[in-house]
Design a protein around this motif. Structure first.
Motif, PDB file in Angstrom:
ATOM      1  N   ALA A   1       2.181  89.123 -79.848  1.00  0.00           N
ATOM      2  CA  ALA A   1       3.536  88.943 -80.384  1.00  0.00           C
ATOM      3  C   ALA A   1       4.349  88.019 -79.479  1.00  0.00           C
ATOM      4  CB  ALA A   1       4.220  90.295 -80.520  1.00  0.00           C
ATOM      5  N   PHE A   2       4.188  88.196 -78.167  1.00  0.00           N
ATOM      6  CA  PHE A   2       4.886  87.316 -77.225  1.00  0.00           C
ATOM      7  C   PHE A   2       4.424  85.872 -77.385  1.00  0.00           C
ATOM      8  CE2 PHE A   2       4.077  85.172 -73.100  1.00  0.00           C
ATOM      9  CZ  PHE A   2       5.367  84.686 -72.907  1.00  0.00           C
ATOM     10  N   GLN A   3       3.110  85.665 -77.498  1.00  0.00           N
ATOM     11  CA  GLN A   3       2.581  84.303 -77.602  1.00  0.00           C
ATOM     12  C   GLN A   3       3.063  83.608 -78.880  1.00  0.00           C
ATOM     13  OE1 GLN A   3      -1.631  83.744 -76.073  1.00  0.00           O
ATOM     14  NE2 GLN A   3      -1.547  85.975 -76.019  1.00  0.00           N
ATOM     15  N   ARG A   4       3.133  84.351 -79.982  1.00  0.00           N
ATOM     16  CA  ARG A   4       3.649  83.774 -81.228  1.00  0.00           C
ATOM     17  C   ARG A   4       5.118  83.377 -81.081  1.00  0.00           C
ATOM     18  NH1 ARG A   4       0.588  88.011 -83.571  1.00  0.00           N
ATOM     19  NH2 ARG A   4       2.476  89.289 -83.757  1.00  0.00           N
ATOM     20  N   ALA A   5       5.894  84.248 -80.443  1.00  0.00           N
ATOM     21  CA  ALA A   5       7.322  83.965 -80.262  1.00  0.00           C
ATOM     22  C   ALA A   5       7.523  82.762 -79.345  1.00  0.00           C
ATOM     23  CB  ALA A   5       8.025  85.192 -79.683  1.00  0.00           C
ATOM     24  N   PHE A   6       6.741  82.698 -78.277  1.00  0.00           N
ATOM     25  CA  PHE A   6       6.901  81.588 -77.329  1.00  0.00           C
ATOM     26  C   PHE A   6       6.592  80.253 -77.995  1.00  0.00           C
ATOM     27  CE2 PHE A   6       5.837  78.733 -73.874  1.00  0.00           C
ATOM     28  CZ  PHE A   6       6.805  79.039 -72.920  1.00  0.00           C
ATOM     29  N   LYS A   7       5.568  80.222 -78.823  1.00  0.00           N
ATOM     30  CA  LYS A   7       5.237  78.976 -79.519  1.00  0.00           C
ATOM     31  C   LYS A   7       6.353  78.589 -80.479  1.00  0.00           C
ATOM     32  CE  LYS A   7       1.623  76.550 -82.057  1.00  0.00           C
ATOM     33  NZ  LYS A   7       0.263  76.622 -82.637  1.00  0.00           N
ATOM     34  N   THR A   8       6.982  79.569 -81.104  1.00  0.00           N
ATOM     35  CA  THR A   8       8.117  79.301 -81.995  1.00  0.00           C
ATOM     36  C   THR A   8       9.294  78.714 -81.202  1.00  0.00           C
ATOM     37  OG1 THR A   8       7.489  81.088 -83.503  1.00  0.00           O
ATOM     38  CG2 THR A   8       9.782  80.340 -83.591  1.00  0.00           C
ATOM     39  N   TRP A   9       9.547  79.255 -80.013  1.00  0.00           N
ATOM     40  CA  TRP A   9      10.667  78.800 -79.201  1.00  0.00           C
ATOM     41  C   TRP A   9      10.467  77.395 -78.655  1.00  0.00           C
ATOM     42  CZ3 TRP A   9      10.203  83.800 -75.844  1.00  0.00           C
ATOM     43  CH2 TRP A   9      10.728  84.893 -76.556  1.00  0.00           C
ATOM     44  N   THR A  10       9.256  77.102 -78.183  1.00  0.00           N
ATOM     45  CA  THR A  10       9.037  75.872 -77.407  1.00  0.00           C
ATOM     46  C   THR A  10       8.109  74.860 -78.070  1.00  0.00           C
ATOM     47  OG1 THR A  10       7.116  76.729 -76.203  1.00  0.00           O
ATOM     48  CG2 THR A  10       9.297  77.242 -75.297  1.00  0.00           C
ATOM     49  N   GLY A  11       7.391  75.281 -79.095  1.00  0.00           N
ATOM     50  CA  GLY A  11       6.439  74.376 -79.730  1.00  0.00           C
ATOM     51  C   GLY A  11       5.098  74.350 -79.032  1.00  0.00           C
ATOM     52  N   SER A  12       4.933  75.169 -78.008  1.00  0.00           N
ATOM     53  CA  SER A  12       3.683  75.181 -77.238  1.00  0.00           C
ATOM     54  C   SER A  12       3.288  76.620 -76.932  1.00  0.00           C
ATOM     55  CB  SER A  12       3.883  74.409 -75.927  1.00  0.00           C
ATOM     56  OG  SER A  12       2.745  74.514 -75.092  1.00  0.00           O
ATOM     57  N   PRO A  13       2.003  76.984 -77.047  1.00  0.00           N
ATOM     58  CA  PRO A  13       1.565  78.324 -76.645  1.00  0.00           C
ATOM     59  C   PRO A  13       1.812  78.502 -75.146  1.00  0.00           C
ATOM     60  CG  PRO A  13      -0.113  77.208 -77.950  1.00  0.00           C
ATOM     61  CD  PRO A  13       0.896  76.176 -77.595  1.00  0.00           C
ATOM     62  N   PRO A  14       2.091  79.726 -74.692  1.00  0.00           N
ATOM     63  CA  PRO A  14       2.390  79.931 -73.272  1.00  0.00           C
ATOM     64  C   PRO A  14       1.253  79.527 -72.346  1.00  0.00           C
ATOM     65  CG  PRO A  14       2.083  82.027 -74.406  1.00  0.00           C
ATOM     66  CD  PRO A  14       2.187  80.975 -75.455  1.00  0.00           C
ATOM     67  N   GLY A  15      -0.008  79.728 -72.780  1.00  0.00           N
ATOM     68  CA  GLY A  15      -1.129  79.338 -71.936  1.00  0.00           C
ATOM     69  C   GLY A  15      -1.172  77.840 -71.700  1.00  0.00           C
ATOM     70  N   ALA A  16      -0.996  77.075 -72.784  1.00  0.00           N
ATOM     71  CA  ALA A  16      -1.002  75.612 -72.659  1.00  0.00           C
ATOM     72  C   ALA A  16       0.211  75.144 -71.865  1.00  0.00           C
ATOM     73  CB  ALA A  16      -1.008  74.981 -74.050  1.00  0.00           C
ATOM     74  N   TYR A  17       1.342  75.807 -72.079  1.00  0.00           N
ATOM     75  CA  TYR A  17       2.562  75.441 -71.356  1.00  0.00           C
ATOM     76  C   TYR A  17       2.363  75.625 -69.850  1.00  0.00           C
ATOM     77  CZ  TYR A  17       7.577  75.286 -70.255  1.00  0.00           C
ATOM     78  OH  TYR A  17       8.812  74.965 -69.744  1.00  0.00           O
ATOM     79  N   ARG A  18       1.821  76.789 -69.450  1.00  0.00           N
ATOM     80  CA  ARG A  18       1.604  77.055 -68.028  1.00  0.00           C
ATOM     81  C   ARG A  18       0.534  76.142 -67.447  1.00  0.00           C
ATOM     82  NH1 ARG A  18       1.121  83.109 -66.153  1.00  0.00           N
ATOM     83  NH2 ARG A  18      -0.761  83.107 -67.433  1.00  0.00           N
ATOM     84  N   ALA A  19      -0.515  75.863 -68.215  1.00  0.00           N
ATOM     85  CA  ALA A  19      -1.582  74.985 -67.726  1.00  0.00           C
ATOM     86  C   ALA A  19      -1.045  73.595 -67.422  1.00  0.00           C
ATOM     87  CB  ALA A  19      -2.706  74.913 -68.756  1.00  0.00           C
ATOM     88  N   ARG A  20      -0.178  73.099 -68.308  1.00  0.00           N
ATOM     89  CA  ARG A  20       0.414  71.780 -68.054  1.00  0.00           C
ATOM     90  C   ARG A  20       1.260  71.789 -66.792  1.00  0.00           C
ATOM     91  NH1 ARG A  20       0.908  71.505 -73.853  1.00  0.00           N
ATOM     92  NH2 ARG A  20       2.993  72.414 -73.735  1.00  0.00           N
ATOM     93  N   LEU A  21       2.043  72.864 -66.622  1.00  0.00           N
ATOM     94  CA  LEU A  21       2.870  72.959 -65.421  1.00  0.00           C
ATOM     95  C   LEU A  21       2.012  72.968 -64.165  1.00  0.00           C
ATOM     96  CD1 LEU A  21       5.641  75.585 -66.363  1.00  0.00           C
ATOM     97  CD2 LEU A  21       5.908  73.114 -66.080  1.00  0.00           C
ATOM     98  N   LEU A  22       0.961  73.752 -64.173  1.00  0.00           N
ATOM     99  CA  LEU A  22       0.106  73.857 -62.991  1.00  0.00           C
ATOM    100  C   LEU A  22      -0.607  72.546 -62.696  1.00  0.00           C
ATOM    101  CD1 LEU A  22      -1.457  77.407 -63.568  1.00  0.00           C
ATOM    102  CD2 LEU A  22       0.315  76.745 -61.917  1.00  0.00           C
ATOM    103  N   SER A  23      -1.065  71.847 -63.740  1.00  0.00           N
ATOM    104  CA  SER A  23      -1.749  70.573 -63.520  1.00  0.00           C
ATOM    105  C   SER A  23      -0.787  69.530 -62.973  1.00  0.00           C
ATOM    106  CB  SER A  23      -2.373  70.079 -64.825  1.00  0.00           C
ATOM    107  OG  SER A  23      -1.371  69.761 -65.782  1.00  0.00           O
ATOM    108  N   GLU A  24       0.467  69.574 -63.431  1.00  0.00           N
ATOM    109  CA  GLU A  24       1.452  68.599 -62.948  1.00  0.00           C
ATOM    110  C   GLU A  24       1.857  68.894 -61.510  1.00  0.00           C
ATOM    111  OE1 GLU A  24       2.249  65.993 -64.376  1.00  0.00           O
ATOM    112  OE2 GLU A  24       1.463  66.321 -66.381  1.00  0.00           O
ATOM    113  N   GLN A  25       1.842  70.194 -61.154  1.00  0.00           N
ATOM    114  CA  GLN A  25       2.223  70.578 -59.798  1.00  0.00           C
ATOM    115  C   GLN A  25       1.079  70.378 -58.810  1.00  0.00           C
ATOM    116  OE1 GLN A  25       3.525  74.623 -60.343  1.00  0.00           O
ATOM    117  NE2 GLN A  25       5.349  74.021 -61.496  1.00  0.00           N
ATOM    118  N   GLY A  26      -0.107  69.979 -59.334  1.00  0.00           N
ATOM    119  CA  GLY A  26      -1.251  69.736 -58.461  1.00  0.00           C
ATOM    120  C   GLY A  26      -2.030  70.984 -58.157  1.00  0.00           C
TER     121      GLY A  26
END
Length: 332
Positions: A307-332
């Protein structure tokens, strides 16, 4: 994301890559392509600071010549010694005209209203975001000059209604008019003759709060929506359990039905305020840790991780896993 894209227009026009600036603000560059993606106020403020420092320009590269750091302070100090709000605003308008060549700012009267009007000079075509940005800066500066608050009757924009118009109510809380000859905000002209009382200490405090005081200002008055958000935060600090509508209504000494009616009158709802806070908390947690989604879902009051993952994708357009993965890859 239109606000983030608009902030980057000046830097891009100068040939600067936006990715390092976004990373510095904790924003995944890939989110720029997602219209429904959202960033927190803290990230938005961080991006503004990163742009301002990189460009040495408080106008973020949006004007034909930069307003070097200290420009806002110069405008603010120009108002010191004014006899009343009208004189202070006229000094600010004159000062801003000296600092740049693209737009003209003027204090005008229209019946019972006074307006600060921003008009593009002939031959110039300022970006839409520049109109939004200058309007917000001038309004917040005027509010500070007026003693901390200045209720606006209407906002006018020198461009047609954009597709993301539904987002404007959060930034410009009054009647909106698009397709006008100028960009402006209008307020009760009775405020103009009131004595001006800001001093050196007040100037230092205002400058120290820049740019947060413009980008995410405190509310001019505590409406029911602000009180509900404050109560939500208070409950979460005192108790791990997310409060329900009845809990918040009881804290505010009103019935649940009355609370819902008052929120509707403010243009929002209980669910919208709850989701807004949960979205901001989720983005902050994903950017700073490796919390399991099940734990995060429980912290945010969701029945399950799914339920959280569905809501997060609605809010941001991105699943939370993909969102966090992008952040971590950008932070090195």
């Amino acid at each position: 994301m239109h606000l983030v894209r608009g902030m980057l227009e000046g830097a891009r026009a100068q040939g600067r890559a936006p990715e390092p600036l976004l990373r510095a603000a904790g924003i995944a560059p890939e989110l720029l392509a997602v219209d429904s993606a959202r960033v927190t106020s803290a990230q938005y403020i961080a991006l503004f600071r990163a742009l301002m420092m990189a460009l040495n320009d408080e106008a973020l590269g949006l004007l034909s010549r930069p307003i070097k750091r200290g420009g806002l302070e110069l405008l603010t100090r120009s108002a010191l010694g004014s006899r009343d709000l009208e004189a202070a605003l006229r000094r600010v308008c004159l000062g801003f005209t000296v600092l740049q060549d693209d737009v003209h700012t003027e204090l005008v009267r229209e019946g019972a209203l006074a307006g600060l009007v921003i008009t593009a000079h002939p031959g110039t075509r300022p970006a839409r975001f520049l109109h939004e940005f200058l309007l917000r800066v001038m309004w917040r500066l005027a509010a500070w000059l007026a003693g901390g608050s200045l209720k606006v009757q209407r906002f006018e924009f020198a461009f047609e209604q954009p597709a993301h118009v539904n987002d404007y109510g959060l930034v410009f809380p009054a009647s909106l008019r698009f397709g006008q000859a100028h960009t402006a905000f209008w307020f009760d002209a009775k405020r103009l003759p009131r004595a001006f009382s800001r001093d050196e200490a007040a100037v230092r405090s205002f400058i120290a709060s820049w740019p947060a005081s413009v980008i995410a200002p405190k509310r001019e008055r505590e409406g029911m929506d602000a009180r509900v958000r404050a109560q939500l935060q208070h409950h979460l600090q005192a108790d791990e359990r997310w409060p329900g509508l009845a809990d918040i209504a009881q804290s505010l000494h009103v019935s649940a039905a009355t609370l819902q009616r008052q929120l509707a009158a403010s243009g929002t709802s209980w669910q919208a305020l709850k989701d807004e806070l949960r979205r901001d908390m989720a983005i902050a947690r994903l950017a700073t840790g490796l919390t399991h989604f099940a734990t995060l879902a429980d912290e945010l009051g969701f029945s399950s991780a799914a339920a959280f993952q569905r809501a997060f994708k609605t809010w941001t357009g991105s699943p939370p896993g993909a969102y966090r993965a992008r952040l971590l890859s950008e932070q090195g």
